[in-house]
Design a protein around this motif. Structure first.
Motif, PDB file in Angstrom:
ATOM      1  N   MET A   1      -1.365  -4.463  14.540  1.00 34.89           N
ATOM      2  CA  MET A   1      -0.790  -3.119  14.421  1.00 34.89           C
ATOM      3  C   MET A   1       0.208  -2.923  13.152  1.00 34.89           C
ATOM      4  SD  MET A   1      -2.425  -1.510  16.606  1.00 34.89           S
ATOM      5  CE  MET A   1      -1.682   0.099  16.182  1.00 34.89           C
ATOM      6  N   ASP A   2       0.392  -4.171  12.621  1.00 32.44           N
ATOM      7  CA  ASP A   2       1.170  -3.940  11.324  1.00 32.44           C
ATOM      8  C   ASP A   2       0.061  -3.871  10.274  1.00 32.44           C
ATOM      9  OD1 ASP A   2       2.675  -4.248   9.236  1.00 32.44           O
ATOM     10  OD2 ASP A   2       4.011  -5.706  10.186  1.00 32.44           O
ATOM     11  N   THR A   3      -0.264  -2.671   9.882  1.00 33.45           N
ATOM     12  CA  THR A   3      -1.351  -2.515   8.955  1.00 33.45           C
ATOM     13  C   THR A   3      -0.917  -3.286   7.478  1.00 33.45           C
ATOM     14  OG1 THR A   3      -1.714  -0.409   9.993  1.00 33.45           O
ATOM     15  CG2 THR A   3      -2.983  -0.684   7.750  1.00 33.45           C
ATOM     16  N   GLU A   4       0.099  -2.988   7.209  1.00 38.32           N
ATOM     17  CA  GLU A   4       0.369  -3.452   5.518  1.00 38.32           C
ATOM     18  C   GLU A   4       0.404  -4.914   5.664  1.00 38.32           C
ATOM     19  OE1 GLU A   4       0.910  -3.463   1.841  1.00 38.32           O
ATOM     20  OE2 GLU A   4       0.345  -1.792   3.064  1.00 38.32           O
ATOM     21  N   ALA A   5       0.999  -5.465   6.575  1.00 34.63           N
ATOM     22  CA  ALA A   5       1.223  -7.095   6.955  1.00 34.63           C
ATOM     23  C   ALA A   5       0.113  -7.812   6.940  1.00 34.63           C
ATOM     24  CB  ALA A   5       2.185  -7.627   7.829  1.00 34.63           C
ATOM     25  N   SER A   6      -1.078  -6.990   7.648  1.00 35.84           N
ATOM     26  CA  SER A   6      -2.271  -7.454   7.797  1.00 35.84           C
ATOM     27  C   SER A   6      -3.213  -7.389   6.632  1.00 35.84           C
ATOM     28  CB  SER A   6      -3.099  -6.484   8.918  1.00 35.84           C
ATOM     29  OG  SER A   6      -2.530  -6.645  10.241  1.00 35.84           O
ATOM     30  N   VAL A   7      -2.994  -6.361   6.013  1.00 36.03           N
ATOM     31  CA  VAL A   7      -3.646  -6.303   4.556  1.00 36.03           C
ATOM     32  C   VAL A   7      -3.266  -7.320   3.527  1.00 36.03           C
ATOM     33  CG1 VAL A   7      -4.219  -4.817   2.399  1.00 36.03           C
ATOM     34  CG2 VAL A   7      -4.376  -3.692   5.018  1.00 36.03           C
ATOM     35  N   GLU A   8      -1.944  -7.412   3.379  1.00 33.22           N
ATOM     36  CA  GLU A   8      -1.359  -8.211   2.565  1.00 33.22           C
ATOM     37  C   GLU A   8      -1.774  -9.918   2.744  1.00 33.22           C
ATOM     38  OE1 GLU A   8       0.128  -7.539  -0.494  1.00 33.22           O
ATOM     39  OE2 GLU A   8      -0.110  -5.603  -0.062  1.00 33.22           O
TER      40      GLU A   8
ATOM     41  N   ILE B   1      -7.262  -1.294   8.335  1.00 28.44           N
ATOM     42  CA  ILE B   1      -7.110  -2.534   7.350  1.00 28.44           C
ATOM     43  C   ILE B   1      -8.323  -2.595   6.719  1.00 28.44           C
ATOM     44  CG2 ILE B   1      -6.773  -4.981   7.651  1.00 28.44           C
ATOM     45  CD1 ILE B   1      -5.441  -4.260  10.254  1.00 28.44           C
ATOM     46  N   ARG B   2      -9.256  -2.209   7.074  1.00 27.81           N
ATOM     47  CA  ARG B   2     -10.732  -2.744   6.523  1.00 27.81           C
ATOM     48  C   ARG B   2     -10.820  -1.439   5.380  1.00 27.81           C
ATOM     49  NH1 ARG B   2     -16.128  -0.901   7.580  1.00 27.81           N
ATOM     50  NH2 ARG B   2     -17.786  -2.548   6.581  1.00 27.81           N
ATOM     51  N   GLN B   3     -10.421  -0.472   5.387  1.00 31.23           N
ATOM     52  CA  GLN B   3     -10.679   0.489   4.468  1.00 31.23           C
ATOM     53  C   GLN B   3      -9.396   0.277   3.362  1.00 31.23           C
ATOM     54  OE1 GLN B   3     -12.897   2.794   3.850  1.00 31.23           O
ATOM     55  NE2 GLN B   3     -12.086   3.363   2.123  1.00 31.23           N
ATOM     56  N   LEU B   4      -8.334  -0.078   3.715  1.00 31.30           N
ATOM     57  CA  LEU B   4      -7.417  -0.496   2.670  1.00 31.30           C
ATOM     58  C   LEU B   4      -7.709  -1.521   1.760  1.00 31.30           C
ATOM     59  CD1 LEU B   4      -4.193   0.183   4.808  1.00 31.30           C
ATOM     60  CD2 LEU B   4      -5.041   1.576   2.625  1.00 31.30           C
ATOM     61  N   LEU B   5      -8.294  -2.870   2.568  1.00 33.78           N
ATOM     62  CA  LEU B   5      -8.823  -3.763   1.741  1.00 33.78           C
ATOM     63  C   LEU B   5      -9.882  -3.453   0.704  1.00 33.78           C
ATOM     64  CD1 LEU B   5      -8.848  -6.535   4.633  1.00 33.78           C
ATOM     65  CD2 LEU B   5      -7.403  -6.746   2.590  1.00 33.78           C
ATOM     66  N   ILE B   6     -10.745  -2.431   1.287  1.00 37.48           N
ATOM     67  CA  ILE B   6     -12.084  -2.132   0.224  1.00 37.48           C
ATOM     68  C   ILE B   6     -11.171  -1.323  -1.057  1.00 37.48           C
ATOM     69  CG2 ILE B   6     -13.936  -0.702   0.022  1.00 37.48           C
ATOM     70  CD1 ILE B   6     -14.620  -1.374   2.898  1.00 37.48           C
ATOM     71  N   GLU B   7     -10.455  -0.626  -0.638  1.00 35.02           N
ATOM     72  CA  GLU B   7      -9.678   0.166  -1.839  1.00 35.02           C
ATOM     73  C   GLU B   7      -9.187  -0.579  -2.670  1.00 35.02           C
ATOM     74  OE1 GLU B   7      -7.041   2.919  -0.110  1.00 35.02           O
ATOM     75  OE2 GLU B   7      -8.682   4.029   1.088  1.00 35.02           O
ATOM     76  N   ARG B   8      -8.887  -1.843  -2.464  1.00 34.40           N
ATOM     77  CA  ARG B   8      -7.741  -2.885  -3.098  1.00 34.40           C
ATOM     78  C   ARG B   8      -8.794  -3.531  -3.836  1.00 34.40           C
ATOM     79  NH1 ARG B   8      -2.157  -4.168  -0.960  1.00 34.40           N
ATOM     80  NH2 ARG B   8      -1.975  -5.312  -2.763  1.00 34.40           N
ATOM     81  N   GLY B   9     -10.187  -3.651  -3.566  1.00 32.21           N
ATOM     82  CA  GLY B   9     -11.233  -4.542  -4.002  1.00 32.21           C
ATOM     83  C   GLY B   9     -11.591  -5.807  -3.411  1.00 32.21           C
ATOM     84  N   TYR B  10     -11.398  -5.810  -2.083  1.00 33.19           N
ATOM     85  CA  TYR B  10     -11.623  -6.782  -1.126  1.00 33.19           C
ATOM     86  C   TYR B  10     -12.578  -6.387  -0.066  1.00 33.19           C
ATOM     87  CZ  TYR B  10      -7.427  -9.076  -3.429  1.00 33.19           C
ATOM     88  OH  TYR B  10      -6.749 -10.016  -4.327  1.00 33.19           O
ATOM     89  N   HIS B  11     -13.689  -7.265  -0.159  1.00 33.53           N
ATOM     90  CA  HIS B  11     -14.867  -6.942   0.674  1.00 33.53           C
ATOM     91  C   HIS B  11     -15.152  -8.128   1.585  1.00 33.53           C
ATOM     92  CE1 HIS B  11     -15.580  -3.361  -1.693  1.00 33.53           C
ATOM     93  NE2 HIS B  11     -15.184  -3.764  -2.730  1.00 33.53           N
TER      94      HIS B  11
END
Length: 610
Positions: A38-45, A74-84
């Motif tokens: 549930m900590d979206t930013e921490a999960s993405v980083e 989380i998945r969408q934010l990763l894709i936006e940052r170029g991680y697939h």
């Protein structure tokens, strides 16, 4: 399975996003986030750190539907940052969360032990065949709609069986056994096949390397008999941290990879998730060095079963072999006579220079040409000196051989009851080469004790840990060693000694220190796991032979540490439950008091040593 030659097992291909698994694809490396989903930013980083380190799949825990929904963000934010890199949802106890996750990520892991069956209680329940069939039907009724969601979204699944969370239903019929773990998996695989769903990966995990290797081999055999070839995810759960975590992981994972089994691995360390990746990659790279090796011609002994392995029967020779635990011989031919007082080798090899002062409780092995029958010393002969064995007056003598030296004539000469073989190989597939030698001895009914000798000169400490644990571990789990010699001229001798003892401990062939069973943590863990492990180790690492489990939550906690003497299990935010064996003794202990309360529990049960 070819016990002697390396060749990857053929498995079916599974589509997991843009990174397919199995078939002719590379062995994939993955890890798992340990922050709150549930900590979206921490999960993405954290995912970015893991992917940058080389992780090919990223797994998150999804306790409920809200976590499963958040995976899409989380998945969408990763894709936006170029991680697939494909994402995997880890589900326990909540099939509704699995349904939601299947529409949001590329793969969903479910645990057969708690997908439909109720929470494990360790209670025995007697089922009639009709009642048992009704329970299977409940699984079908809930599992098939989930498979349909996966079909609609091109989502793969992992059927992840954990030794620590087998259902009471499976435990009641099959017991706490490899057979029970396999049947738990096969129940779900048969449903997948009946529904024409084949985008399936399997894992069979436990913290006990002996059980882990046995159950994976048994699953492969069972799938073969039923015409299945699904890819396998390998891992040793609750392996711990540091040197012990790496050694235990390499023993279990490395043994199976060296047999060609395994399509993806996770090295579960109680450390930052990104720290797992280089360890896993090094392990895979070491195994792949065997590709295309010179063929090894061998014949399996008729008394050997690769699944139900037993220690090779050998004669007892001055405390070596028989039912004695495997010994450790330390190469001190360099003249280094410093020792770790807690882990003293049983014998030291000193070459041609007999020291004046050595540990009184370590035997001394010297080169045969300088041996003078001095008390406490034993000669070491080379293959060319084989005929001298019969005339030697030594009460204990060693001879260094390679598998290719084991001709019928040499094997006949090894019947001398005072002889112990030191066996080494420089073959690129040394596991297969030495297996061939051991089967040759068994077929000839030769009961000479065998010490395995591997050198890793030039390796750094971590690579030595991984490579030696793989090589020695595979052969120890097969029952093919009465002792080991580990050498590395690039490391201090005490480090190689400690590694040797660590390998014996990881294979459960010789216990010489405290055993810690600790999980890597995940989004379910609600206390500072890494700091706690360090604190527990600091105060209990002197309790030789005691097993202590340190678990983040109840998913696998009570079950995975079922053979531990004591357990420390997260029960809520900063709340700990303490266990004696499988029994919870104290509930809801504040985290800042829990280590001291654990020590007191150990003392109250007379297991404390000062």
């Amino acid at each position: 399975m070819d016990c002697f030659n390396y060749k990857r097992r053929h498995s079916s291909e599974v589509q997991i996003g843009n990174t397919p698994l199995g078939g002719n694809n590379p062995i994939r490396v993955q890890t798992m986030a340990n922050v709150s989903t549930m900590d979206t930013e921490a999960s993405v980083e954290q995912a970015i750190r893991m992917i940058d380190a080389g992780a090919e799949y990223i797994r998150y825990t999804a306790q409920g539907e809200k976590e499963a929904h958040n995976l899409r963000k989380i998945r969408q934010l990763l894709i936006e940052r170029g991680y697939h890199a494909p994402m995997v949802a880890d589900i326990h106890f909540n099939p509704r969360a699995a349904d939601v996750a299947a529409a949001n990520v590329e793969k969903v892991r479910i645990n057969p032990g708690n997908y439909v069956d109720r929470l494990k209680t360790f209670n025995h329940v007697d089922y009639t065949d009709e009642e048992y069939a009704a329970e299977i039907q409940k699984i079908r009724d809930r599992f098939i709609p989930f498979l349909n969601i996966c079909k609609a979204n091109n989502t793969a699944i992992r059927i992840g069986v954990n030794h620590g969370s087998l259902s009471d239903r499976i435990m009641s019929r099959y017991g706490d056994t490899p057979e029970g773990m396999v049947e738990s998996c096969m129940e779900f695989l048969r449903i997948c096949r009946s529904e024409n769903f084949h985008n399936v990966v399997i894992s069979m995990k436990t913290s006990n390397t002996v059980i882990m290797v046995r159950v994976v081999r048994l699953l492969v055999r069972t799938m073969d008999l039923e015409g299945m070839n699904y890819p396998l995810h390998l891992g040793v759960t609750e392996a711990g941290d540091g040197e012990d975590g790496r050694i235990k992981s390499a023993v279990g994972i490395g043994t199976l990879l060296a047999e060609g089994i395994g399509d993806t691995i996770r090295v579960s360390l109680s450390e930052a998730p990104e720290a797992e990746i280089p360890v896993a990659r090094s392990l895979v790279d070491y195994i792949l060095q065997r590709e295309g090796h010179a063929a090894i011609e061998g014949e399996l002994s008729s008394v050997y079963d690769p699944i139900y392995t037993e220690r090779r029967a050998t004669r007892l020779t001055k405390g070596i072999g028989g039912m004695s635990h495997p010994i450790v011989i330390s190469d001190r031919s360099s003249g280094d006579l410093n020792f770790d007082p807690q882990l003293r080798p049983d014998y030291i090899y000193v070459g041609s220079n007999i020291p004046k002062n050595v540990l009184s409780d370590s035997g001394i092995i010297v080169d045969a040409e300088v041996w003078t029958n001095q008390s406490g010393t034993s000669p070491l002969y080379l293959a060319d000196d084989i005929d001298k064995l019969a005339t030697s007056i030594a009460t204990l003598k060693f001879i260094r051989l390679t598998p290719d030296d084991l001709t019928e004539r040499v094997i006949a000469l090894l019947s001398d009851c005072a002889t112990v073989v030191i066996l080494n190989s420089n073959h690129s597939n040394r596991i297969g080469h030495l297996r061939m030698a051991m089967h040759r001895l068994m077929t000839a009914s030769c009961d000479v004790p065998v010490i395995l000798n591997f050198a890793y000169d030039g390796e750094n400490k971590e690579d030595m840990h991984l490579k030696s644990a793989t090589d020695f571990g595979a052969l120890l789990l097969d029952g093919f060693a009465d002792g080991i010699i580990l050498t590395n001229k690039s490391c201090d001798a005490c480090i190689t000694d400690n590694t040797a003892f660590g390998i014996l401990q990881a294979t459960r062939t010789r216990i010489s220190k405290t055993e810690f069973i600790s999980c890597p943590g995940c989004g379910r863990t609600l206390y500072d796991l890494q700091t706690t492990i360090a604190r527990v180790k600091e105060v209990t690492s002197h309790l030789r032979g005691l097993k202590i489990g340190i678990m983040g939550c109840i998913v696998n906690g009570p079950g995975e540490m079922a053979d531990a003497d004591y357990g420390y299990v997260g029960a809520g935010r900063n709340q700990i439950n303490l266990y004696k064996g499988k029994t919870c003794i104290v509930k809801g202990v504040p985290e800042d008091e829990a280590v001291e309360r654990l020590v007191q529990l150990i003392k109250d049960n007379n297991d404390w040593q000062d």
